[in-house]
Design a protein around this motif. Structure first.
Motif, PDB file in Angstrom:
ATOM      1  N   ALA A 211      24.090  63.240  44.180  1.00 33.10           N
ATOM      2  CA  ALA A 211      23.266  62.106  43.729  1.00 33.10           C
ATOM      3  C   ALA A 211      24.148  60.946  43.266  1.00 33.10           C
ATOM      4  CB  ALA A 211      22.336  62.548  42.601  1.00 33.10           C
ATOM      5  N   LEU A 212      25.219  61.247  42.545  1.00 36.09           N
ATOM      6  CA  LEU A 212      26.102  60.186  42.079  1.00 36.09           C
ATOM      7  C   LEU A 212      26.868  59.556  43.241  1.00 36.09           C
ATOM      8  CD1 LEU A 212      27.196  58.546  39.779  1.00 36.09           C
ATOM      9  CD2 LEU A 212      28.945  60.293  39.393  1.00 36.09           C
ATOM     10  N   LEU A 213      27.322  60.380  44.177  1.00 37.32           N
ATOM     11  CA  LEU A 213      28.000  59.849  45.360  1.00 37.32           C
ATOM     12  C   LEU A 213      27.075  58.929  46.149  1.00 37.32           C
ATOM     13  CD1 LEU A 213      29.982  62.986  46.612  1.00 37.32           C
ATOM     14  CD2 LEU A 213      30.966  60.827  45.805  1.00 37.32           C
ATOM     15  N   ASP A 214      25.806  59.338  46.271  1.00 34.73           N
ATOM     16  CA  ASP A 214      24.826  58.512  46.979  1.00 34.73           C
ATOM     17  C   ASP A 214      24.672  57.155  46.292  1.00 34.73           C
ATOM     18  OD1 ASP A 214      24.387  60.473  48.843  1.00 34.73           O
ATOM     19  OD2 ASP A 214      22.538  61.225  47.923  1.00 34.73           O
ATOM     20  N   TRP A 215      24.622  57.161  44.964  1.00 32.54           N
ATOM     21  CA  TRP A 215      24.454  55.922  44.216  1.00 32.54           C
ATOM     22  C   TRP A 215      25.676  55.010  44.365  1.00 32.54           C
ATOM     23  CZ3 TRP A 215      22.323  51.921  42.487  1.00 32.54           C
ATOM     24  CH2 TRP A 215      22.854  51.151  41.446  1.00 32.54           C
ATOM     25  N   LEU A 216      26.862  55.577  44.253  1.00 29.87           N
ATOM     26  CA  LEU A 216      28.076  54.769  44.379  1.00 29.87           C
ATOM     27  C   LEU A 216      28.197  54.171  45.780  1.00 29.87           C
ATOM     28  CD1 LEU A 216      30.661  56.975  42.424  1.00 29.87           C
ATOM     29  CD2 LEU A 216      29.545  54.876  41.648  1.00 29.87           C
ATOM     30  N   ASN A 217      27.838  54.956  46.784  1.00 27.40           N
ATOM     31  CA  ASN A 217      27.902  54.459  48.171  1.00 27.40           C
ATOM     32  C   ASN A 217      26.853  53.380  48.428  1.00 27.40           C
ATOM     33  OD1 ASN A 217      30.028  56.158  48.902  1.00 27.40           O
ATOM     34  ND2 ASN A 217      28.651  57.826  49.481  1.00 27.40           N
TER      35      ASN A 217
END
Length: 319
Positions: A211-217
């Protein structure tokens, strides 16, 4: 609050004076300083209205003030106001006037009459978290952010202020998951740093790391604050969101999920993780490692009803 310059007026250099003042102010967390200033202002206003001296204040002035507070304020508020008065006097070079026998007896009597049980908000246990996540889509930037905020906040047992202060530089991704370094926290006022491990989740839909990777991307954030506000044009803003914004997001999602939003706060994710972990049988040491608690007694206070019906003696008496 009293001018902190008076504490260090023995230093002749103006530069050193300002540095000393800054160090003194940094001895308390920013939220604590804000609360003290607000509480001190309330006391000063009371004294001004009633033609009383606030600094230095005498015993009778404080007794009158506290007695009036007891009519409609919680014990926790009264304690905080007393602490602010004490801090202000010490900062100005006076002895604290709040430790007399009469004032201590007054506070003890108020506590006995009003009780000291805290009015805790609802813990957002794992079922609540899943309901909140169920209200979010997969395409809108704000939904991607809120999903990451909720999952990271829950899995890391973060305080809302800690979530708001997280930066990209505080994170490290590897095959085990995500390591987050807290530069400052309520239990680490001297900034030694606390590391928290966030493992990959077994379900991609509720995995905090993904979820955090998705947000940063999706946001394009590569440095600085992780959780930021988004304007009506779906543009990510440059500065970190406030801790109050974190609380409002939790309340918004709770309402959307059909929960009583008034019972949830920015702290609900933290208490929800602790409660859920205890209910799942996690040992207290591992829970404290994730939450960052130093006190076992304090940590246990977060376990809201998790074991209320487990091994309950009333279920074993043949009713």
């Amino acid at each position: 609050m009293a001018n902190l310059v008076e504490v260090v007026n023995g230093i002749s250099s103006e530069v050193l004076l300002e540095k000393a003042k800054s160090y003194i102010e940094q001895s308390k967390a920013s939220n604590t300083v804000k609360s003290y200033k607000s509480d001190w202002t309330d006391f000063v206003t009371y004294c001004s209205t009633n033609n009383l001296k606030a600094l230095p204040a005498d015993e009778m002035t404080i007794i009158k003030y506290v007695t009036e507070l007891a009519e409609n304020k919680k014990v926790s508020t009264i304690n905080r106001r007393i602490s602010a008065i004490s801090q202000a006097h010490q900062a100005a070079g006076y002895n604290t006037p709040t430790q007399t026998f009469a004032i201590k007896a007054l506070l003890k009597g108020i506590k006995r009459e009003k009780g000291t049980m805290p009015d805790k908000k609802q813990a957002a246990i794992i079922d609540d978290v899943k309901l909140m996540l169920g209200t979010l889509g997969a395409d809108k930037l704000i939904d991607i952010r809120d999903r990451a905020l909720v999952l990271i906040g829950f899995a890391g047992a973060f305080r809302r202020s800690e979530l708001a202060s997280l930066t990209v530089e505080d994170t490290k991704f590897d095959r085990n998951g995500l390591t987050i370094t807290l530069r400052h926290s309520k239990t680490d006022q001297e900034g030694q740093g606390i590391k928290k491990g966030i493992p990959y989740g077994s379900n991609p839909d509720t995995c905090p790391v993904r979820a955090l990777l998705d947000w940063l991307n999706a946001s394009g954030i590569t440095q600085g604050a992780i959780f930021r506000s988004i304007n009506r044009h779906s543009q990510v803003q440059p500065n970190a969101m406030t801790d109050k914004a974190v609380a409002l997001i939790i309340k918004k999602l709770a309402e959307a999920a059909g929960l009583d939003a008034s019972q949830y706060s920015g702290h609900s994710l933290r208490s929800g993780f602790i409660t859920t972990a205890a209910d799942c049988g996690a040992d207290e040491r591992s829970i404290m490692k994730q939450s960052g608690h130093k006190s076992l007694v304090v940590m246990r206070g977060y376990i809201q009803d998790a074991t209320l019906f487990k091994h309950n003696a009333a279920s074993q008496v043949g009713l």
